[in-house]
Design an enzyme around this catalytic site. Sequence first.
Site, short mmCIF file in Angstrom:
data_model
loop_
_atom_site.label_atom_id
_atom_site.label_comp_id
_atom_site.label_asym_id
_atom_site.label_seq_id
_atom_site.Cartn_x
_atom_site.Cartn_y
_atom_site.Cartn_z
N THR A 94 -33.67 -20.03 -23.19
CA THR A 94 -34.87 -19.00 -22.85
C THR A 94 -34.58 -17.61 -22.96
OG1 THR A 94 -34.54 -20.25 -20.58
CG2 THR A 94 -35.75 -18.01 -20.49
N GLY A 106 -29.86 -20.51 -18.69
CA GLY A 106 -29.07 -21.46 -18.29
C GLY A 106 -29.76 -22.66 -17.39
C1 SD4 Z 1 -34.72 -23.54 -17.60
N1 SD4 Z 1 -33.40 -21.58 -17.57
O1 SD4 Z 1 -35.81 -24.04 -17.65
C2 SD4 Z 1 -34.59 -22.39 -18.30
C3 SD4 Z 1 -34.01 -22.94 -19.75
C4 SD4 Z 1 -32.69 -22.30 -20.08
O2 SD4 Z 1 -30.68 -22.98 -21.05
O3 SD4 Z 1 -32.36 -21.17 -20.13
N2 SD4 Z 1 -31.92 -23.13 -20.70
O4 SD4 Z 1 -33.81 -24.19 -16.74
#
Ligand code: SD4
Length: 337
Positions: free
Chosen positions: A196, A248
Amino acid sequence: MTERREVLRALILAGSAALSPRPADAGVRPTRPRRPRVLSTWDFGIAANHAAWERLNAGGTVLDAAETGARIPEADLANHSVGKGGYPDRDGIVTLDASIMDGDGRCGAVAGMEDIAHPISVARRVMEKTPHVLLVGAGARQFAIEQGFAPENLLTAEAEAAWREWRKTSRYEPVINRENVDYRQSLPGGKDNHDTIGLLVVDAQGRLAGACTTSGMAWKRHGRVGDSPVIGAGLYVDNAVGAATSTGVGEEVIRTAGSFLVVELMRQGRSPQRACEEAVRRIVRRHPDGAKTLQVGFLALGRDGEVGAYAIQPGFTYAVCDEEKQDRLVSAPSFHR
Ligand code: SD4
């Protein structure tokens, strides 16, 4: 004699000041001179910061800057975790999540939205054109089209190929810093595609805004929504204190109201750095194994421009842009080594 009386009076006044009720933001640390700054998550934050910085310097508001910056990775087809070109869910459908917020508490978000390439701009329209904060799924798509956004296919050939590859095993297992790394590595350009984008902006007056946009976890269950469009989880901004965003495993961030927590810890007097560290520790403490296989990273910006960043695992990078340096990439410290 008069002198002694003066000293006594000063002591009494100091004492009563210490006992008087604390105003709501009493814990906020004294602010240093303001410095405009843009911060964002991961390596691709550099290009996003540039665009945001330019917008700010061209007279745009902090919200304009946050939106402009977030649109850069959204439009980058080589980026498989944000906007068009993002990896789809397990059914092969690309669904996007985004939120935007300013320091006056104005905010908007969309979740699980299909067919619209710039969810951050739709989130801003939700904020500005509706009495609501969050629109989801078909309703978000319908609203976007009403607002003049053109629907298009967001599943690129490359992302579809990765999904077909994944379907051979259909193993859903987020991998630290890179979801399902095996599949990404098998693709050209797949290695550097991180997660993200969360982008935070402060201007010379200490006004703040933030944006967060993502295609979420690759191969997620259809309908799954992460932290990014949830105000207080993936993003929180308060002009009295500062701003925070996260990346995350979103479920962990939602459970702890992560970005809100970071800002509240700053309100109580912690530096942005210490606030991010405590928010990470809260997540780690929930896991008997010490969250060994989990990645969450927080990024924070004080209203004075002070920066904080901390992650559970090594590997979380963020980009900083200000008057001195336009393209600094920093490795965040982490709980585990
Ligand atoms: C989520 N935080 O959809 C986001 C995606 C992300 O590592 O950052 N993934 O959970």
